[in-house]
Scaffold this motif. Structure first.
Motif, mmCIF file in Angstrom:
data_model
loop_
_atom_site.group_PDB
_atom_site.id
_atom_site.type_symbol
_atom_site.label_atom_id
_atom_site.label_comp_id
_atom_site.label_asym_id
_atom_site.label_seq_id
_atom_site.Cartn_x
_atom_site.Cartn_y
_atom_site.Cartn_z
ATOM 1 N N ALA A 122 0.878 -1.179 0.108
ATOM 2 C CA ALA A 122 0.047 0.153 -0.139
ATOM 3 C C ALA A 122 0.897 1.301 0.026
ATOM 4 O O ALA A 122 0.688 2.209 -0.838
ATOM 5 C CB ALA A 122 -1.216 -0.102 1.270
ATOM 6 N N LEU A 123 1.882 1.255 0.962
ATOM 7 C CA LEU A 123 2.940 2.418 0.570
ATOM 8 C C LEU A 123 3.512 2.485 -0.391
ATOM 9 O O LEU A 123 3.717 3.658 -1.262
ATOM 10 C CB LEU A 123 3.844 2.110 1.907
ATOM 11 N N TRP A 124 3.945 1.392 -1.286
ATOM 12 C CA TRP A 124 4.283 1.505 -2.418
ATOM 13 C C TRP A 124 3.519 2.032 -3.518
ATOM 14 O O TRP A 124 3.847 2.929 -4.256
ATOM 15 C CB TRP A 124 4.979 0.017 -2.813
ATOM 16 N N GLY A 125 2.253 1.718 -3.212
ATOM 17 C CA GLY A 125 1.235 1.991 -4.399
ATOM 18 C C GLY A 125 0.959 3.435 -4.153
ATOM 19 O O GLY A 125 0.321 4.112 -5.121
ATOM 20 N N VAL A 126 1.054 4.333 -3.033
ATOM 21 C CA VAL A 126 0.899 5.622 -3.009
ATOM 22 C C VAL A 126 2.248 6.343 -3.198
ATOM 23 O O VAL A 126 2.308 7.729 -3.146
ATOM 24 C CB VAL A 126 0.511 6.034 -1.499
ATOM 25 N N GLY A 127 3.071 5.875 -3.810
ATOM 26 C CA GLY A 127 4.483 6.367 -4.382
ATOM 27 C C GLY A 127 5.444 6.484 -3.141
ATOM 28 O O GLY A 127 6.497 7.443 -3.488
ATOM 29 N N LEU A 128 5.771 5.676 -2.421
ATOM 30 C CA LEU A 128 6.799 5.831 -1.290
ATOM 31 C C LEU A 128 7.202 4.395 -1.047
ATOM 32 O O LEU A 128 7.371 3.709 -0.114
ATOM 33 C CB LEU A 128 6.007 6.241 0.130
ATOM 34 N N PRO A 129 8.253 4.142 -2.285
ATOM 35 C CA PRO A 129 8.740 2.788 -2.362
ATOM 36 C C PRO A 129 9.928 2.839 -1.226
ATOM 37 O O PRO A 129 10.033 1.696 -0.554
ATOM 38 C CB PRO A 129 9.466 2.776 -3.814
ATOM 39 N N VAL A 130 10.615 3.603 -0.817
ATOM 40 C CA VAL A 130 11.636 3.657 0.353
ATOM 41 C C VAL A 130 11.160 3.301 1.530
ATOM 42 O O VAL A 130 11.452 2.560 2.297
ATOM 43 C CB VAL A 130 12.518 4.819 0.133
ATOM 44 N N ALA A 131 9.947 4.183 1.812
ATOM 45 C CA ALA A 131 9.332 3.969 3.079
ATOM 46 C C ALA A 131 8.452 2.550 3.140
ATOM 47 O O ALA A 131 8.420 2.175 4.061
ATOM 48 C CB ALA A 131 8.004 4.951 3.088
ATOM 49 N N ALA A 132 8.277 2.071 1.922
ATOM 50 C CA ALA A 132 7.473 0.709 1.811
ATOM 51 C C ALA A 132 8.693 -0.285 2.430
ATOM 52 O O ALA A 132 8.376 -1.256 3.244
ATOM 53 C CB ALA A 132 7.076 0.470 0.680
ATOM 54 N N ILE A 133 9.838 -0.135 1.883
ATOM 55 C CA ILE A 133 10.892 -1.370 2.102
ATOM 56 C C ILE A 133 11.182 -0.882 3.590
ATOM 57 O O ILE A 133 11.314 -1.908 4.459
ATOM 58 C CB ILE A 133 11.978 -0.883 1.048
ATOM 59 N N ALA A 134 11.245 0.159 4.007
ATOM 60 C CA ALA A 134 11.841 0.375 5.581
ATOM 61 C C ALA A 134 10.643 -0.100 6.315
ATOM 62 O O ALA A 134 10.921 -0.944 7.253
ATOM 63 C CB ALA A 134 11.867 1.920 5.832
ATOM 64 N N PHE A 135 9.580 0.090 6.289
ATOM 65 C CA PHE A 135 8.515 -0.476 6.726
ATOM 66 C C PHE A 135 8.447 -2.155 6.849
ATOM 67 O O PHE A 135 8.309 -2.704 7.902
ATOM 68 C CB PHE A 135 7.073 -0.083 6.147
ATOM 69 N N ALA A 136 8.491 -2.711 5.664
ATOM 70 C CA ALA A 136 8.575 -4.173 5.476
ATOM 71 C C ALA A 136 9.910 -4.720 6.454
ATOM 72 O O ALA A 136 9.758 -5.829 7.104
ATOM 73 C CB ALA A 136 8.767 -4.600 4.053
ATOM 74 N N VAL A 137 11.097 -4.082 6.276
ATOM 75 C CA VAL A 137 12.034 -4.684 7.052
ATOM 76 C C VAL A 137 11.855 -4.469 8.593
ATOM 77 O O VAL A 137 12.192 -5.347 9.472
ATOM 78 C CB VAL A 137 13.457 -3.725 6.701
ATOM 79 N N LEU A 138 11.496 -3.265 9.028
ATOM 80 C CA LEU A 138 10.897 -2.940 10.536
ATOM 81 C C LEU A 138 10.030 -4.031 11.086
ATOM 82 O O LEU A 138 10.089 -4.714 12.138
ATOM 83 C CB LEU A 138 10.646 -1.616 10.739
ATOM 84 N N ALA A 139 8.813 -4.239 10.143
ATOM 85 C CA ALA A 139 7.930 -5.129 10.633
ATOM 86 C C ALA A 139 8.234 -6.527 10.447
ATOM 87 O O ALA A 139 8.155 -7.268 11.516
ATOM 88 C CB ALA A 139 6.604 -5.039 9.694
#
Length: 112
Positions: A78-95
């Motif tokens: 969902a984060l990637w879908g709103v245009g935030l790929p770096v945040a999406a990766i950071a969220f996935a790693v943290l989760a």
């Protein structure tokens, strides 16, 4: 305690990210709201039934991890879908990191 608090914050963030993605879709507002409510509701029900500490249905550890992986992946996508790929990766790693630590702590045998 800190890991459990972080886990809860990540779970809430996951739901927020899914709702944000749904509301950012290029659709009529009523349809976006319907998709947001349905997708957040579906993930919340899945989480509550199988992955929460007080889950309604008890799964083996690997089953709980699979449910958490699907839910957190949905949040990252969902984060990637709103245009935030770096945040999406950071969220996935943290989760993933937090889920690993919380799982180890919860499944570790108690010292006698």
């Amino acid at each position: 305690m800190g890991n459990a608090l972080l886990a809860f914050a990540l779970e809430l963030a996951m739901l927020v990210f899914i709702g944000w993605w749904a509301l950012a879709l290029d659709l009529h507002l009523a349809l976006r709201l319907l998709i947001a409510v349905a997708s957040i509701g579906a993930v919340a029900v899945l989480w509550g039934a199988f992955a929460s500490p007080k889950a309604r249905f008890e799964l083996p550890v690997y089953g709980v991890l699979a449910v958490k992986a699907v839910a957190f992946a949905a949040g990252a996508l969902a984060l990637w879908g709103v245009g935030l790929p770096v945040a999406a990766i950071a969220f996935a790693v943290l989760a993933a990191s937090n889920t690993a630590v919380v799982t180890i702590v919860r499944t570790r045998p108690m010292a006698e």
